[in-house]
Design a protein around this motif. Structure first.
Motif, PDB file in Angstrom:
ATOM      1  N   THR A 112       0.853  -1.194   0.000  1.00 25.12           N
ATOM      2  CA  THR A 112       0.000   0.000   0.000  1.00 25.12           C
ATOM      3  C   THR A 112       0.877   1.227   0.000  1.00 25.12           C
ATOM      4  OG1 THR A 112      -1.283  -1.284   1.565  1.00 25.12           O
ATOM      5  CG2 THR A 112      -2.097   0.893   1.029  1.00 25.12           C
ATOM      6  N   PHE A 113       1.043   1.827  -1.170  1.00 23.23           N
ATOM      7  CA  PHE A 113       1.950   2.992  -1.197  1.00 23.23           C
ATOM      8  C   PHE A 113       1.334   4.202  -0.508  1.00 23.23           C
ATOM      9  CE2 PHE A 113      -0.157   2.831  -5.352  1.00 23.23           C
ATOM     10  CZ  PHE A 113      -0.784   4.048  -5.373  1.00 23.23           C
ATOM     11  N   THR A 114      -0.008   4.247  -0.371  1.00 22.43           N
ATOM     12  CA  THR A 114      -0.619   5.390   0.318  1.00 22.43           C
ATOM     13  C   THR A 114      -0.411   5.310   1.826  1.00 22.43           C
ATOM     14  OG1 THR A 114      -2.674   4.161   0.106  1.00 22.43           O
ATOM     15  CG2 THR A 114      -2.400   6.061  -1.315  1.00 22.43           C
ATOM     16  N   SER A 115       0.192   4.225   2.320  1.00 13.13           N
ATOM     17  CA  SER A 115       0.464   4.155   3.755  1.00 13.13           C
ATOM     18  C   SER A 115       1.825   4.759   4.087  1.00 13.13           C
ATOM     19  CB  SER A 115       0.405   2.709   4.235  1.00 13.13           C
ATOM     20  OG  SER A 115       1.447   1.976   3.657  1.00 13.13           O
ATOM     21  N   HIS A 116       2.454   5.364   3.084  1.00 12.38           N
ATOM     22  CA  HIS A 116       3.736   6.032   3.337  1.00 12.38           C
ATOM     23  C   HIS A 116       3.542   7.531   3.244  1.00 12.38           C
ATOM     24  CE1 HIS A 116       6.921   2.968   3.591  1.00 12.38           C
ATOM     25  NE2 HIS A 116       5.955   2.217   3.124  1.00 12.38           N
ATOM     26  N   ILE A 117       3.967   8.237   4.294  1.00 11.93           N
ATOM     27  CA  ILE A 117       3.665   9.674   4.333  1.00 11.93           C
ATOM     28  C   ILE A 117       4.389  10.415   3.222  1.00 11.93           C
ATOM     29  CG2 ILE A 117       5.482  10.331   5.957  1.00 11.93           C
ATOM     30  CD1 ILE A 117       3.306  12.214   7.187  1.00 11.93           C
ATOM     31  N   ILE A 118       5.501   9.877   2.749  1.00  9.08           N
ATOM     32  CA  ILE A 118       6.213  10.595   1.692  1.00  9.08           C
ATOM     33  C   ILE A 118       5.371  10.649   0.415  1.00  9.08           C
ATOM     34  CG2 ILE A 118       7.485   8.551   0.881  1.00  9.08           C
ATOM     35  CD1 ILE A 118       8.871  12.103   1.104  1.00  9.08           C
ATOM     36  N   ALA A 181      -2.182   8.121   7.789  1.00  7.97           N
ATOM     37  CA  ALA A 181      -2.452   7.544   9.106  1.00  7.97           C
ATOM     38  C   ALA A 181      -3.607   6.554   9.045  1.00  7.97           C
ATOM     39  CB  ALA A 181      -2.778   8.649  10.104  1.00  7.97           C
ATOM     40  N   ASN A 182      -4.626   6.899   8.282  1.00  7.26           N
ATOM     41  CA  ASN A 182      -5.758   5.980   8.165  1.00  7.26           C
ATOM     42  C   ASN A 182      -5.339   4.667   7.531  1.00  7.26           C
ATOM     43  OD1 ASN A 182      -8.649   6.763   8.895  1.00  7.26           O
ATOM     44  ND2 ASN A 182      -7.777   8.678   8.145  1.00  7.26           N
ATOM     45  N   MET A 183      -4.577   4.751   6.446  1.00  4.43           N
ATOM     46  CA  MET A 183      -4.192   3.531   5.756  1.00  4.43           C
ATOM     47  C   MET A 183      -3.245   2.696   6.617  1.00  4.43           C
ATOM     48  SD  MET A 183      -6.050   3.909   3.370  1.00  4.43           S
ATOM     49  CE  MET A 183      -5.781   2.290   2.711  1.00  4.43           C
ATOM     50  N   MET A 184      -2.284   3.375   7.221  1.00  3.38           N
ATOM     51  CA  MET A 184      -1.297   2.637   7.997  1.00  3.38           C
ATOM     52  C   MET A 184      -1.948   2.010   9.233  1.00  3.38           C
ATOM     53  SD  MET A 184       2.356   3.931   9.260  1.00  3.38           S
ATOM     54  CE  MET A 184       3.367   2.945  10.306  1.00  3.38           C
ATOM     55  N   LEU A 208     -10.143 -13.998  13.960  1.00  3.92           N
ATOM     56  CA  LEU A 208     -10.464 -14.224  12.546  1.00  3.92           C
ATOM     57  C   LEU A 208     -11.722 -13.454  12.160  1.00  3.92           C
ATOM     58  CD1 LEU A 208      -9.793 -15.746   9.947  1.00  3.92           C
ATOM     59  CD2 LEU A 208     -11.289 -17.568  10.723  1.00  3.92           C
ATOM     60  N   ILE A 209     -12.741 -13.548  13.015  1.00  2.00           N
ATOM     61  CA  ILE A 209     -13.980 -12.805  12.759  1.00  2.00           C
ATOM     62  C   ILE A 209     -13.687 -11.314  12.734  1.00  2.00           C
ATOM     63  CG2 ILE A 209     -16.211 -12.181  13.755  1.00  2.00           C
ATOM     64  CD1 ILE A 209     -16.361 -15.075  14.806  1.00  2.00           C
ATOM     65  N   MET A 210     -12.865 -10.888  13.672  1.00  2.72           N
ATOM     66  CA  MET A 210     -12.495  -9.479  13.739  1.00  2.72           C
ATOM     67  C   MET A 210     -11.814  -9.043  12.436  1.00  2.72           C
ATOM     68  SD  MET A 210     -12.805  -7.128  15.933  1.00  2.72           S
ATOM     69  CE  MET A 210     -12.335  -5.424  15.778  1.00  2.72           C
ATOM     70  N   ASP A 211     -10.950  -9.919  11.922  1.00  3.68           N
ATOM     71  CA  ASP A 211     -10.226  -9.573  10.696  1.00  3.68           C
ATOM     72  C   ASP A 211     -11.153  -9.486   9.499  1.00  3.68           C
ATOM     73  OD1 ASP A 211      -7.660  -8.798  10.870  1.00  3.68           O
ATOM     74  OD2 ASP A 211      -6.796 -10.594   9.980  1.00  3.68           O
ATOM     75  N   VAL A 212     -12.152 -10.375   9.481  1.00  3.41           N
ATOM     76  CA  VAL A 212     -13.128 -10.317   8.389  1.00  3.41           C
ATOM     77  C   VAL A 212     -13.862  -8.981   8.428  1.00  3.41           C
ATOM     78  CG1 VAL A 212     -15.248 -11.324   7.486  1.00  3.41           C
ATOM     79  CG2 VAL A 212     -13.403 -12.809   8.263  1.00  3.41           C
ATOM     80  N   ALA A 213     -14.274  -8.602   9.653  1.00  7.79           N
ATOM     81  CA  ALA A 213     -14.969  -7.320   9.803  1.00  7.79           C
ATOM     82  C   ALA A 213     -14.054  -6.169   9.414  1.00  7.79           C
ATOM     83  CB  ALA A 213     -15.442  -7.151  11.247  1.00  7.79           C
ATOM     84  N   LEU A 214     -12.787  -6.262   9.824  1.00  9.18           N
ATOM     85  CA  LEU A 214     -11.837  -5.193   9.522  1.00  9.18           C
ATOM     86  C   LEU A 214     -11.599  -5.065   8.029  1.00  9.18           C
ATOM     87  CD1 LEU A 214      -8.997  -5.346  12.183  1.00  9.18           C
ATOM     88  CD2 LEU A 214     -10.502  -3.452  11.664  1.00  9.18           C
ATOM     89  N   THR A 215     -11.613  -6.195   7.332  1.00  4.72           N
ATOM     90  CA  THR A 215     -11.405  -6.130   5.883  1.00  4.72           C
ATOM     91  C   THR A 215     -12.503  -5.308   5.223  1.00  4.72           C
ATOM     92  OG1 THR A 215     -10.422  -8.309   6.035  1.00  4.72           O
ATOM     93  CG2 THR A 215     -10.956  -7.513   3.841  1.00  4.72           C
ATOM     94  N   GLY A 216     -13.748  -5.577   5.660  1.00  8.49           N
ATOM     95  CA  GLY A 216     -14.851  -4.778   5.130  1.00  8.49           C
ATOM     96  C   GLY A 216     -14.686  -3.316   5.485  1.00  8.49           C
ATOM     97  N   PHE A 217     -14.293  -3.080   6.726  1.00 11.92           N
ATOM     98  CA  PHE A 217     -14.100  -1.718   7.201  1.00 11.92           C
ATOM     99  C   PHE A 217     -13.027  -1.016   6.381  1.00 11.92           C
ATOM    100  CE2 PHE A 217     -11.997   1.126  10.368  1.00 11.92           C
ATOM    101  CZ  PHE A 217     -13.041   2.011  10.494  1.00 11.92           C
ATOM    102  N   GLU A 218     -11.964  -1.756   6.068  1.00 12.48           N
ATOM    103  CA  GLU A 218     -10.851  -1.169   5.315  1.00 12.48           C
ATOM    104  C   GLU A 218     -11.275  -0.772   3.906  1.00 12.48           C
ATOM    105  OE1 GLU A 218      -7.409  -0.262   5.930  1.00 12.48           O
ATOM    106  OE2 GLU A 218      -8.633  -0.099   7.705  1.00 12.48           O
ATOM    107  N   VAL A 219     -12.166  -1.562   3.314  1.00 13.71           N
ATOM    108  CA  VAL A 219     -12.652  -1.189   1.984  1.00 13.71           C
ATOM    109  C   VAL A 219     -13.376   0.150   2.069  1.00 13.71           C
ATOM    110  CG1 VAL A 219     -14.196  -1.841   0.115  1.00 13.71           C
ATOM    111  CG2 VAL A 219     -12.809  -3.570   1.208  1.00 13.71           C
TER     112      VAL A 219
END
Lengths: 244, 154
Positions: A112-118, A181-184, A208-219
């Motif tokens: 994820t290049f947008t997770s780099h502040i530069i 900051a959001n992406m990172m 695992l359930i948390m990660d599934v939820a987080l994946t949706g959240f990340e989208v």
């Protein structure tokens, strides 16, 4: 196991083996650069192939390409007015680049290049300098009246002007920090939870359930942050074009 | 999940344009007048879309109470960033002025306070829903539209 921050590491691609990144020539092709190229290629494919058929009643793909066009064009019209339309190509490219960068960063083994502040800072500074130049080109020296707030007593002006200038200069900073900051934070959190899944055995179901939820959240975050970045660009453009 | 609520505006807007995309393409393409039935279809779609847009707006109004938590959190993050960003810029300017003019810590101290002041001013403006930084003016545009276009509100 790789730590939660290992995913952000910049690695040279095709450089000399066994040589650290810092010791290589400054023009190394990195994984960050690779994913930018992939992003640009994906956007090009998405837009060009999507619009190739030019059907009167668009199919799903063509609809998506048209929807992104209309989305940005509506955003510019609402936030920067008709004068902002000239900047459509730039704002559209910016939005697609950030959006696709965010979304493709969610693929496993991607970067994820947008997770780099530069990266985000360069985009934000580009917007900032561009918008300032547009304002100066349009209004000349009158542009600097922007920094004198209306309705302030005369003796306060020497204090208010530097404050306003700092406030103006802080725009690219807060803009780039918010995206990076959001992406990172999101990616780190996903990795932290993922790291718990296997060691916890049966109870690994919970992370695992948390990660599934987080994946949706990340989208959602990927889309929202691209949107916010672009809307802010439009608002700044509006400021420069109309000076309130 | 509460975070879905926060995105509601964005998705709604996207869907609205998703619908609108077909219309504009058709509008430019039917000029030859090949299929008049398309115009009828167009009118129908437009009517349906206007209706949907209206109900979506009403829904947004109703939604306001539920998504408060998620919106509040994202707003808090935004305020924090604004405050720190201005302070960083202020201290940075002071530091480099000091390095350049060799004036000890004085510029840095002065610009620390100026940066803090402008950070607080940014937060104040953001909290009032004014446009992002600079100038004491509310954001342009009509009130109803603002909620959709203004990132301050998320």
């Amino acid at each position: 196991m790789a730590g939660p921050l290992a995913q952000f590491e910049i690695k040279a691609i095709g450089g000399e083996a066994g040589v650290s990144l810092a010791e290589q020539s400054p023009y190394v092709f990195t994984n960050s650069a690779l994913w930018m190229v992939i992003t640009v290629a994906a956007i090009t494919i998405f837009m060009v192939l999507g619009m190739r058929k030019r059907e009167m009643v668009p199919g799903a793909w063509q609809s998506m390409a048209e929807a992104s066009y209309e989305f940005i064009s509506g955003m510019i019209r609402d936030n920067a007015g008709d004068e902002g339309r000239r900047f459509f190509p730039f704002i559209f490219s910016l939005f697609m680049f950030v959006l696709f960068g965010n979304l493709m960063g969610l693929l496993p083994y991607s970067f994820t290049f947008t997770s780099h502040i530069i990266v985000t800072a360069v985009m934000a500074v580009f917007v900032f300098v561009g918008v300032t130049l547009v304002g100066i080109a349009k209004h000349g020296l009158h542009f600097f009246s922007f920094f004198v707030p209306s309705g302030v007593p005369a003796f306060m002006i020497p204090i208010m002007v530097p404050i306003e200038i700092i406030s103006y200069l802080s725009r690219p900073v807060s803009m780039s920090i918010r995206l990076f900051a959001n992406m990172m934070a999101g990616h780190t959190m996903m990795k932290v939870f993922a790291g718990f899944i296997v060691p916890l055995g049966f109870f690994g179901v919970a992370p695992l359930i948390m990660d599934v939820a987080l994946t949706g959240f990340e989208v959602l975050v990927a889309f929202l942050q691209a949107y916010v970045f672009t809307v802010l660009t439009c608002l700044y453009l509006n400021d420069a074009l109309h000076l309130h | 999940m509460t975070c879905g609520k926060r995105l509601f505006n964005v998705r709604g807007e996207f869907q609205r344009f998703y619908g609108a995309a077909g219309r504009s393409a058709r509008g430019t393409m039917t000029e030859g007048g090949k299929k008049p039935s398309l115009d009828e279809l167009d009118a129908k779609i437009r009517a349906a879309k206007d209706h949907a847009g209206l109900s979506q707006r009403q829904k947004l109004g109703k939604d306001r109470g539920n998504g408060d938590q998620a919106r509040g959190l994202s707003f808090a993050i935004r305020l924090g960033t604004e405050l720190v960003a201005a302070l960083m810029i202020g201290v940075g300017i002071g530091y480099f002025l000091d390095r350049w003019l060799e004036t000890g810590p004085w510029f840095m101290i002065a610009f620390f306070f100026l940066g803090a002041a402008s950070g607080i001013m940014n937060v104040y403006r953001a909290a009032l829903g004014y446009d992002s930084a600079v100038g004491y003016h509310p954001a342009d545009g009509e009130e109803g539209d603002k909620d959709e276009s203004d990132p301050n509100r998320r």
